[in-house]
Design an enzyme around this catalytic site. Structure first.
Site, PDB file in Angstrom:
ATOM      1  N   TRP A  44      27.068  30.437  -2.109  1.00  0.00           N
ATOM      2  CA  TRP A  44      26.585  30.598  -0.963  1.00  0.00           C
ATOM      3  C   TRP A  44      27.590  30.925   0.098  1.00  0.00           C
ATOM      4  CZ3 TRP A  44      26.221  27.233   3.589  1.00  0.00           C
ATOM      5  CH2 TRP A  44      26.839  26.178   3.728  1.00  0.00           C
ATOM      6  N   ASP A  45      28.948  31.005  -0.120  1.00  0.00           N
ATOM      7  CA  ASP A  45      29.888  31.298   0.758  1.00  0.00           C
ATOM      8  C   ASP A  45      29.864  32.763   1.011  1.00  0.00           C
ATOM      9  OD1 ASP A  45      30.548  28.949  -1.094  1.00  0.00           O
ATOM     10  OD2 ASP A  45      32.640  29.632  -0.847  1.00  0.00           O
ATOM     11  N   GLU A  53      28.662  17.897   0.954  1.00  0.00           N
ATOM     12  CA  GLU A  53      28.584  17.376  -0.595  1.00  0.00           C
ATOM     13  C   GLU A  53      28.758  15.902  -0.625  1.00  0.00           C
ATOM     14  OE1 GLU A  53      30.396  20.682  -2.321  1.00  0.00           O
ATOM     15  OE2 GLU A  53      28.478  21.640  -2.978  1.00  0.00           O
ATOM     16  N   LYS A  83      31.918  15.854   4.584  1.00  0.00           N
ATOM     17  CA  LYS A  83      32.814  16.714   3.996  1.00  0.00           C
ATOM     18  C   LYS A  83      33.140  18.104   4.543  1.00  0.00           C
ATOM     19  CE  LYS A  83      33.450  19.107  -0.484  1.00  0.00           C
ATOM     20  NZ  LYS A  83      32.851  19.531  -1.594  1.00  0.00           N
ATOM     21  N   GLN A  84      31.831  18.518   5.190  1.00  0.00           N
ATOM     22  CA  GLN A  84      31.830  19.679   5.850  1.00  0.00           C
ATOM     23  C   GLN A  84      30.865  19.792   6.765  1.00  0.00           C
ATOM     24  OE1 GLN A  84      30.951  22.366   2.300  1.00  0.00           O
ATOM     25  NE2 GLN A  84      30.640  23.784   3.922  1.00  0.00           N
TER      26      GLN A  84
END
Lengths: 771, 771
Positions: free
Chosen positions: A360-361, A491, A604-605
């Site tokens: 999906w990046d 994640e 994480k993000q």
């Protein structure tokens, strides 16, 4: 080891390694990697090297479907895990002086430099070294993958004898007997199918196991000794999966041997396998006819043209200047839009991790970059890539038990099939589906290309919306719709319930699909009728159902606060922040066990913040602030996709130092090796995030009121920065200084700066003063 | 295929396959598997067979540490995944008649029977078949793994020529060139280290890769032709990892060849590898001296003795009678307690799945069986097994970030190291730790062996309690302790928060450890002081902390109800039950994708009910009823460990039909192949659950008021059932009829029946009448 202890030399255009270290070799192999969208490789040595190295030469679109049935099996698992595979080493050039190989791991090195020149796309290397028996040599090597003739690779290798004399053996080769670093049980993926060796040329054709991709490499070389072309009798050296020509000669002090090796690399993705040899030879002959000088000039000219459009110039900060160019350069080395079957692998041609497949990046990060830096066809091609995969996405959803045309795009794919095998990701990280819908929205907003919606977009949106409508369920306990068992962008949480971002994205997606349907009904009525028939789509019925879901979705929220909860139960976690984490425990993914990471509050993000970023006009500045202030201190940014989003939001909040720190982190992630893993390859897709952080963050670029809009602020470390944006066919350049902004366009266009509208006439620049 | 379409013949003592079917061959290979605790094997054919077969011959304690680094890696993953490995095929006997192999897949079969006689422990087979070129033969084969001389395997094979004449070749062999069915990338685990072949004997020694387990097989055979020992010149046939002797002869109609093959199988677990050959030869010589008749008689006598103690006799229901004996028989084939380093693999010697390692099945299911059917030393040995692994359990916990002697026993282990590699199980299914503590409690309750607590148990309990105390965290939101990110016994949920069972078990465990500490302080004060020093254990400090956790643990519960929630948020799931599931979608684990299973409310195995079962005296009958009535309709029983627990609880609730149905399901799980997987092997550990369902369910056996207690009810399908229990050194036999219970013991003892106390005098039986 402190990752910053071996900092990359700062230079506005170059990545330079000065002095050799075995320990850092793999790192620079990654940093200096070259590619042209068709092929690429790590910056390994042409000559033999017995030290630490990670050989990797990759061909776009060539992969191996490795087993997933290893260990425990869960129903719905994909058939295979796709691996980008290390392919024939075509740069190889083995040289012996008096039976000693030139091998820097065995030599005494006096000087060494490896340089990637991003302006020209040339990789060069030079060293002076003494071999074990005393021969002292100097070498200058140069190579590139042509940005013009994409099959062509060029190696030029100049060896000067400083001391010594005797016999020299020069052996250019093609070596198909290669393995992946991540090969399981040392499985090799290639078989030899054809080989021919001549006096100064060779052809080696390999085939992958299972999928039968063919890969042919044709090489031709010449040797110039002391400025005179050497005439020689080349001896064939052949072994399994390997073709070489051995040339023997003598050397004495002062001799200069220049080896020029030209290689054409073609695959059966581009022609019928039976004509592969011919195709390679034709490409080689054409390149040979052009000659080395023209090939190089064309290559450099092509890069110059690319830079003209996409360069970002930063004054006053070489580190940032180098970084942003490095990011842009690597993106254009990896993907150019020339082949609609390709996409952007997370490591490009620089490593094997993540399998080189599409994530999906692409939609969330890369699309905005390509959309704004080059012709909109490239972005459109990226979107059509997913349309081509719609049927597979429907099948993927069916495998998981969904019905009636619901589509779940794979987490990772090569050809539309899912090929990732962690259940918590594959089956649960479904927000990717929403990112694809968001990319459509984003593209149409930027381009106004509503024809795309009728031709492709609506079909994709309906498949995705149908998925969401089935993926939620009604909770009797909550009297709302809930989405159970998902993994959000963060994640470091798996299988959570009611991930706010996923729920929000799903509800938005249902509404947006209905909006598009109504738009098409009104504006492309014929196509809409056809689409409704094809998709068995009933607008009224869908609207009733989807709006009920969208209006009754559960969004976990902190009581008496604007903070949206990342997921149900997030507040049960320990109430600690990154400030409580000793540095010695970072990065968590290397220092902590997985269960500890999962239990911890650390993120994480960007997750909630990713949603607020995507849908910023639906949240007030106060809401943004509350969420940023809550989540940023809990975010460890151990995904390369994280700091850029935080940086954009920090810019928006006026947290300028924070924004700059996060930008530096994303832009120099690989150069400064923050995550201590650059030896494995570069973080290609997140490089687009760097661009986003600069252009949307510092540049404040948005599309607002249907106009290209800028709200720049210049980091205090910089004097100015300058970039250009393609918007609906017009290129707008902007130079931002502390006290004002200078704008220009190549055609008339109205734009917005801060909150005022300006008309650019297509030739003259205007200046907007700021306080 | 309907799994019930091919029902096993019902017989009180035998498992009989009548008539051959290639399709069912693997199933009967599992059902008729034989073993003796030291070794075992599937009931494959001695002669060649080119049809569907799963060769599997296993040696207890021999395993291969296979890679876990396949696919994605998470920190804290174990170094290896242990695999029980298929070992030298020592039963092999290849026979050719006029150059045609006897191979039932190629022959015309007239009759076929394969029978496992559970009373004697003998596997026999007979068939009449015609070979492709017309030779008609009859074969009677018999074999067993001696229950007395555990290294010894015996094969007797009688071949009668019904029609035909010509040349016969008889080739007994040892074949070490075998592979696992679950081998990744077709890796083979064995290497040959030694081989000797004589006239009528051979020795083959193999070594495993990596761990260097040696396995020697020595064989000796004779051939009796028409009742006369044949004298022959055996020809060596040797290839890699393979040793055979070829005997050639002639045959004519009416000839009877009887081949007797004796094999000694020893491993380097039992002696120094250098003496392995000698050990094999010694064992073989000893067996040879005894002769076939004595060997068989000893074997049968041993089984008779075992049955005397553990048999359960059911009158009026052959299916149930066969089933309970099958379960008991397989347990005693798998584990006998003779080797303290061994434990009970989920598939015993019948298959490869689950790696043959130790699971919590041992403590939760098998321990009660062994504890009550044989000397208490066996149960003690099983507990000491975990004490031996305490240091590894501490290291395992340390890997995950725990400190100060906290112990996390592995989910799966061979030698104390974790060797399972699914994060949601390995790191999160931590209730296993509690099951070990519970087993200690259970054992002490049954045996009153408090010396065990001082010697071993307390150390284990402290390690486990320390783990729980660190694994919970304080939730500011709830003002209670929570346990995040666990997997309960119901593995159809992963990474949930506040699994009621785990929370309850943890809190109980903290209290029980403190109780034991106080008991030791009072009753074994010297040992307690030593233990406190060794463990750095401070009772006061621990008590403060642990009681605070135990008193403030969060237990999710349904509002206005006695139902405990399996985990936080369980009520957000769809409100459906198994009645809503079409049969075509069962079993879910084969029909549904993993994500769908995770999101669904369906329960693989007892979870909340497992807790209520363990701690039944802490819950009222109303609470039990509320939870059973809620969870049983949502439980799909797709774990073999599930129906037995539900059956016991159903019995307690007077749900007699339900209890009986669940008992049948657990007892005939493999015989009737409910889960359509018996071809892969048997569910050995859950067989103890069958025993529990009968003895604790129908027999109502408990330890109450410090007395052995029975509250029997006879399923209406039965006339009576009868079993015996070893309790504190006394064997109590009970026969239950509809109208009364007859009890006897082998020494004076007070027992409780229903709520009344009775004194048994050790010789006479008493009868308790019921309504």
């Amino acid at each position: 080891m402190n990752p910053l202890s071996d900092l990359v030399v700062q230079d506005p255009w170059k990545i330079i390694q000065n002095g050799f270290s075995n320990e850092n070799n793999k790192k620079y192999e990654s940093l200096c990697a070259i590619g042209n969208g068709h092929m690429g490789q790590r910056a390994t040595f042409e000559e033999d090297f017995s030290g630490a190295t990670h050989s990797g030469s990759y061909m776009a679109g060539i992969y191996y479907p490795d087993k997933t049935r290893v260990g425990w099996w869960k129903n719905g698992y994909p058939e295979y895990f796709a691996k980008v595979i290390n392919s024939t080493n075509w740069i190889g050039l083995s040289i012996k002086l008096n039976d000693q190989k030139i091998d820097l791991a065995q030599a005494k090195i006096e000087s060494f430099e490896r340089t990637l020149d991003m302006q020209t796309g040339l990789l060069t290397r030079s060293f002076v070294a003494t071999l074990p028996e005393g021969e002292k040599i100097s070498v200058k090597a140069k190579r590139y993958c042509s940005a013009v003739d994409r099959e062509i690779g060029v190696v030029e290798y100049e060896l000067t004898i400083i001391e010594g004399e005797g016999k020299i053996q020069i052996k250019p080769f093609l070596d198909g007997d290669v393995m992946n670093e991540d090969s399981n049980y040392e499985l090799k993926f290639w078989e030899e199918t054809k080989k021919q060796i001549g006096n100064s040329e060779a052809y080696l054709e390999m085939k992958t196991k299972k999928l039968d991709f063919y890969f042919g490499s044709a090489m031709k070389f010449s040797i110039i000794k002391n400025k005179q072309e050497l005439s020689f009798k080349g001896n064939e050296q052949s072994k399994k999966k390997y073709a070489a020509v051995v040339v023997k000669n003598k050397f004495e002090q002062g001799d200069i041997f220049k080896i020029q090796k030209l290689v054409a690399n073609c695959t059966s993705r581009d022609c019928d396998a039976t004509t592969l040899e011919e195709k390679c030879h034709d490409a080689l002959a054409k390149a040979h006819m052009h000659g080395f000088e023209k090939l190089e000039a064309d290559h450099i000219a092509k890069w110059a043209a690319t830079w003209k459009d996409c360069d970002i110039v930063i004054e006053g900060d070489v580190a940032a200047q180098q970084a942003i160019r490095f990011n842009i350069f690597q993106l254009y080395q990896t993907y150019t839009g020339h082949d609609p079957r390709l996409n952007i692998g997370p490591k490009g041609f620089t490593g094997e991790k993540y399998g080189g497949s599409t994530y999906w990046d692409t939609e969330a990060y890369c699309l905005p970059f390509y959309m704004a830096t080059t012709s909109q066809d490239v972005a459109r091609t990226l979107l059509i890539y997913r349309h081509k995969h719609l049927q597979k996405a429907i099948e993927n959803a069916e495998k998981l038990g969904f019905k009636n045309g619901a589509a779940l795009y794979p987490m990772v794919t090569m050809n539309g099939e899912e090929c990732h095998n962690e259940w918590e990701i594959t089956f649960e990280e479904i927000h990717r589906n929403g990112a694809i819908a968001y990319a459509i929205f984003n593209y149409v907003k930027h381009t106004e290309d509503s024809v795309y919606l009728a031709e492709y977009g609506f079909e994709v949106l309906v498949g995705i919306a149908r998925f969401w409508a089935q993926r939620v369920n009604w909770s009797e306990a909550k009297k709302q719709y809930v989405m159970l068992g998902v993994t959000g962008p963060n994640e470091y949480e798996n299988n959570v319930n009611n991930n706010w971002y996923s729920n929000y994205l799903a509800a938005w997606c249902l509404r947006y699909t209905l909006e598009v349907a109504e738009f098409l009904q009104a504006n492309h009525s014929n196509e809409f009728v056809t689409l409704c028939g094809k998709l068995n789509f009933d607008l009224t019925e869908s609207k009733d159902k989807w709006m009920h879901i969208s209006d009754n979705m559960h969004y976990p929220k902190m009581e008496n606060s604007d903070v949206y909860l990342q997921q149900e139960g997030y507040l049960d976690k320990e109430n600690i922040t990154c400030a409580d984490l000793p540095l010695s425990e970072r990065p968590l993914n290397q220092k902590w066990s997985w269960d500890r990471i999962l239990r911890s509050p650390f993120i994480k993000q960007a997750d909630v913040l990713q949603g607020i970023y995507f849908f910023e006009d639906q949240f007030s500045q106060d809401e943004l602030k509350a969420n940023f202030d809550f989540y940023e201190p809990r975010t460890v940014h151990e995904s390369s996709l994280s700091p850029c989003i935080h940086s954009v939001l920090a810019s928006k909040l006026g947290y300028n130092e924070k924004a700059y720190g996060l930008f530096l982190r994303t832009s120099r992630l690989d150069l400064d090796d923050y995550n201590r893993e650059v030896h494995e390859g570069l973080h290609i897709t997140s490089m687009a995030g760097t661009w986003i952080a600069l252009v949307q963050g510092f540049g404040g670029m948005r599309v607002e009121n249907n106009m290209l809009t800028f709200r720049p602020h210049v980091p205090k470390e910089w004097t100015s920065f300058e970039f250009s944006i393609v918007f609906r066919g017009v290129r707008v350049s902007i130079k931002c200084r502390e006290n004002g902004v200078e704008l220009k366009s190549n055609a008339p266009i109205s734009i917005q700066v801060y909150n005022d509208k300006f008309d650019l006439d297509g030739s003259n620049s205007i200046v907007v003063k700021t306080e």
